[in-house]
Design a protein around this motif. Structure first.
Motif, PDB file in Angstrom:
ATOM      1  N   VAL A 176      29.762  26.883  37.909  1.00  0.00           N
ATOM      2  CA  VAL A 176      30.869  27.027  37.264  1.00  0.00           C
ATOM      3  C   VAL A 176      30.792  28.434  36.847  1.00  0.00           C
ATOM      4  CG1 VAL A 176      32.230  26.438  35.099  1.00  0.00           C
ATOM      5  CG2 VAL A 176      31.353  24.636  36.664  1.00  0.00           C
ATOM      6  N   ARG A 177      29.542  28.971  36.267  1.00  0.00           N
ATOM      7  CA  ARG A 177      29.380  30.193  35.600  1.00  0.00           C
ATOM      8  C   ARG A 177      29.574  31.316  36.760  1.00  0.00           C
ATOM      9  NH1 ARG A 177      24.831  29.271  33.897  1.00  0.00           N
ATOM     10  NH2 ARG A 177      23.733  30.412  35.412  1.00  0.00           N
ATOM     11  N   GLU A 178      28.871  30.861  37.940  1.00  0.00           N
ATOM     12  CA  GLU A 178      29.046  31.934  38.951  1.00  0.00           C
ATOM     13  C   GLU A 178      30.445  32.135  39.321  1.00  0.00           C
ATOM     14  OE1 GLU A 178      26.364  30.296  41.783  1.00  0.00           O
ATOM     15  OE2 GLU A 178      24.569  30.768  40.531  1.00  0.00           O
ATOM     16  N   ALA A 179      31.390  31.015  39.573  1.00  0.00           N
ATOM     17  CA  ALA A 179      32.655  31.299  39.780  1.00  0.00           C
ATOM     18  C   ALA A 179      33.431  32.250  38.805  1.00  0.00           C
ATOM     19  CB  ALA A 179      33.245  29.846  40.036  1.00  0.00           C
ATOM     20  N   ASP A 180      33.148  31.714  37.458  1.00  0.00           N
ATOM     21  CA  ASP A 180      33.816  32.560  36.534  1.00  0.00           C
ATOM     22  C   ASP A 180      33.420  34.148  36.651  1.00  0.00           C
ATOM     23  OD1 ASP A 180      34.974  30.506  35.419  1.00  0.00           O
ATOM     24  OD2 ASP A 180      33.686  30.556  33.660  1.00  0.00           O
ATOM     25  N   GLU A 181      32.083  34.330  36.968  1.00  0.00           N
ATOM     26  CA  GLU A 181      31.740  35.675  37.060  1.00  0.00           C
ATOM     27  C   GLU A 181      32.385  36.629  38.387  1.00  0.00           C
ATOM     28  OE1 GLU A 181      27.323  35.272  37.202  1.00  0.00           O
ATOM     29  OE2 GLU A 181      27.221  35.126  34.810  1.00  0.00           O
ATOM     30  N   ASP A 182      32.634  35.709  39.351  1.00  0.00           N
ATOM     31  CA  ASP A 182      33.113  36.260  40.640  1.00  0.00           C
ATOM     32  C   ASP A 182      34.521  36.598  40.603  1.00  0.00           C
ATOM     33  OD1 ASP A 182      32.469  37.006  43.342  1.00  0.00           O
ATOM     34  OD2 ASP A 182      34.032  35.196  43.598  1.00  0.00           O
ATOM     35  N   MET A 183      35.112  36.173  39.348  1.00  0.00           N
ATOM     36  CA  MET A 183      36.605  36.375  39.153  1.00  0.00           C
ATOM     37  C   MET A 183      36.763  37.878  39.013  1.00  0.00           C
ATOM     38  SD  MET A 183      38.569  33.733  39.083  1.00  0.00           S
ATOM     39  CE  MET A 183      38.577  31.886  39.144  1.00  0.00           C
ATOM     40  N   TRP A 184      35.875  38.637  38.636  1.00  0.00           N
ATOM     41  CA  TRP A 184      35.960  40.251  38.566  1.00  0.00           C
ATOM     42  C   TRP A 184      36.274  40.755  39.807  1.00  0.00           C
ATOM     43  CZ3 TRP A 184      38.030  41.056  33.802  1.00  0.00           C
ATOM     44  CH2 TRP A 184      37.636  40.433  33.117  1.00  0.00           C
ATOM     45  N   SER A 185      35.481  40.413  40.775  1.00  0.00           N
ATOM     46  CA  SER A 185      35.451  40.788  41.893  1.00  0.00           C
ATOM     47  C   SER A 185      36.546  39.984  42.969  1.00  0.00           C
ATOM     48  CB  SER A 185      34.220  40.721  42.844  1.00  0.00           C
ATOM     49  OG  SER A 185      33.321  41.458  42.040  1.00  0.00           O
ATOM     50  N   SER A 186      36.717  38.696  43.040  1.00  0.00           N
ATOM     51  CA  SER A 186      37.359  37.875  43.772  1.00  0.00           C
ATOM     52  C   SER A 186      39.134  38.162  43.429  1.00  0.00           C
ATOM     53  CB  SER A 186      36.859  36.663  44.054  1.00  0.00           C
ATOM     54  OG  SER A 186      37.145  36.026  42.614  1.00  0.00           O
ATOM     55  N   THR A 187      39.321  38.332  42.412  1.00  0.00           N
ATOM     56  CA  THR A 187      40.610  38.255  41.716  1.00  0.00           C
ATOM     57  C   THR A 187      41.039  39.390  41.126  1.00  0.00           C
ATOM     58  OG1 THR A 187      40.516  35.808  41.104  1.00  0.00           O
ATOM     59  CG2 THR A 187      42.385  36.785  40.101  1.00  0.00           C
ATOM     60  N   TYR A 188      40.386  40.044  40.210  1.00  0.00           N
ATOM     61  CA  TYR A 188      40.715  41.015  39.279  1.00  0.00           C
ATOM     62  C   TYR A 188      40.779  42.469  40.361  1.00  0.00           C
ATOM     63  CZ  TYR A 188      41.223  39.121  34.695  1.00  0.00           C
ATOM     64  OH  TYR A 188      41.499  38.244  33.673  1.00  0.00           O
ATOM     65  N   ALA A 189      39.813  42.458  40.834  1.00  0.00           N
ATOM     66  CA  ALA A 189      39.553  43.708  42.097  1.00  0.00           C
ATOM     67  C   ALA A 189      40.722  43.809  42.965  1.00  0.00           C
ATOM     68  CB  ALA A 189      38.164  43.533  42.570  1.00  0.00           C
ATOM     69  N   ARG A 190      41.463  42.579  43.359  1.00  0.00           N
ATOM     70  CA  ARG A 190      42.381  42.644  44.160  1.00  0.00           C
ATOM     71  C   ARG A 190      43.883  42.687  43.933  1.00  0.00           C
ATOM     72  NH1 ARG A 190      39.652  37.721  48.277  1.00  0.00           N
ATOM     73  NH2 ARG A 190      37.701  38.923  48.699  1.00  0.00           N
ATOM     74  N   LEU A 191      43.938  42.853  42.410  1.00  0.00           N
ATOM     75  CA  LEU A 191      45.313  42.906  41.984  1.00  0.00           C
ATOM     76  C   LEU A 191      45.890  44.353  42.365  1.00  0.00           C
ATOM     77  CD1 LEU A 191      44.753  41.497  38.379  1.00  0.00           C
ATOM     78  CD2 LEU A 191      45.873  40.458  40.364  1.00  0.00           C
ATOM     79  N   PRO A 192      47.205  44.204  42.923  1.00  0.00           N
ATOM     80  CA  PRO A 192      47.878  45.515  43.333  1.00  0.00           C
ATOM     81  C   PRO A 192      47.950  46.419  42.207  1.00  0.00           C
ATOM     82  CG  PRO A 192      49.564  43.718  43.472  1.00  0.00           C
ATOM     83  CD  PRO A 192      47.980  42.988  42.944  1.00  0.00           C
ATOM     84  N   ALA A 193      47.882  47.711  42.511  1.00  0.00           N
ATOM     85  CA  ALA A 193      48.084  48.612  41.726  1.00  0.00           C
ATOM     86  C   ALA A 193      49.643  49.065  41.273  1.00  0.00           C
ATOM     87  CB  ALA A 193      47.825  50.131  42.242  1.00  0.00           C
ATOM     88  N   GLU A 194      50.495  48.353  42.155  1.00  0.00           N
ATOM     89  CA  GLU A 194      52.049  48.573  41.875  1.00  0.00           C
ATOM     90  C   GLU A 194      52.342  47.290  40.680  1.00  0.00           C
ATOM     91  OE1 GLU A 194      51.204  49.822  45.731  1.00  0.00           O
ATOM     92  OE2 GLU A 194      50.580  47.826  44.736  1.00  0.00           O
ATOM     93  N   THR A 195      51.710  46.285  40.531  1.00  0.00           N
ATOM     94  CA  THR A 195      51.864  45.550  39.513  1.00  0.00           C
ATOM     95  C   THR A 195      51.144  45.495  38.330  1.00  0.00           C
ATOM     96  OG1 THR A 195      50.716  43.661  40.492  1.00  0.00           O
ATOM     97  CG2 THR A 195      52.854  43.750  41.110  1.00  0.00           C
TER      98      THR A 195
END
Length: 240
Positions: A176-195
């Motif tokens: 669970v902790r590893e999934a949380d930590e991965d959010m910064w790379s798997s989710t946040y890092a993929r957010l488009p600059a347009e939005t």
């Protein structure tokens, strides 16, 4: 009415437990820390503790005023371990920083115990010794009484707040902790600059920092503020 706690000299068990150990406050606290690490706070009961010690569960009440008294003793143990790992240098800022980091590290070494005790005031000797040490450092540095108490308040609450926050992450299951930590790379890092232009611009920095405790940075900020206050007070005294 709570049961009377028997003084240490009178309550020491003359016969070893089934495990071959002679009971003491220290042994009970050490066993409780192990149980918290293995089972969490829900697993710390008088019955389970008695079984782990090889003693009748009622024996706990000869040493502590119930599980709440044991909780206070566990908090005191973590504070005491922090103080034992710390060495004074005579530089107030260096000493406070090192002691803050020692407190934080002591609690993180036992995350389940940290979650149980970080918000408690034990009133026990080792905790009092830590508080006396902090106030002594501040008053010895030249802080007036009101400023010393203000910095002490912020200092100890900061250490315990981050201990609780960071212990919370360590106390959850690894996956669970590893999934949380991965959010910064798997989710946040993929957010488009347009939005999300600001997150997109800083995503690589967020991924590098957000899985590490901010306590050292915030501790330095507090000490910067305290040092500036001390310099200002000295300057004002010098021109008076």
């Amino acid at each position: 009415m709570p049961k009377k706690v028997v003084p240490e000299a009178e309550r020491r068990r003359r016969r070893p437990t089934r495990q071959g150990s002679v009971l003491s406050e220290k042994l009970i606290v050490q066993t409780a820390l192990r149980m918290l690490r293995e089972h969490g706070s829900a697993g710390l009961t008088a019955r389970r503790l008695g079984a782990a010690l090889g003693a009748d569960p009622s024996t706990l009440y000869r040493y502590f005023a119930g599980l709440d008294g044991l909780t206070r003793a566990i908090g005191e143990e973590l504070m005491g371990r922090a103080l034992d790992s710390w060495t004074a240098t005579g530089s107030w800022r260096t000493d406070l920083r090192a002691l803050g980091l020692a407190i934080h590290a002591s609690y993180l070494a036992h995350p389940q115990a940290a979650l149980l005790t970080a918000s408690r005031v034990t009133g026990r000797p080792r905790e009092i010794e830590v508080d006396e040490t902090i106030l002594g450092i501040l008053r010895g540095a030249g802080f007036g009484e009101a400023d010393a108490v203000g910095v002490y308040h912020a200092f100890i609450d900061l250490a315990l707040a981050f201990a609780s926050l960071d212990a919370g992450a360590l106390a959850i299951k690894d996956e669970v902790r590893e999934a949380d930590e991965d959010m910064w790379s798997s989710t946040y890092a993929r957010l488009p600059a347009e939005t999300h232009p600001h997150i997109a611009a800083t995503a690589h920095l967020l991924a590098a920092r957000m899985n590490h405790s901010a306590y050292p940075v915030v501790l330095d900020t507090l000490l910067d503020s305290a040092e500036a206050r001390l310099i200002s007070a000295r300057s004002g005294a010098g021109t008076a």
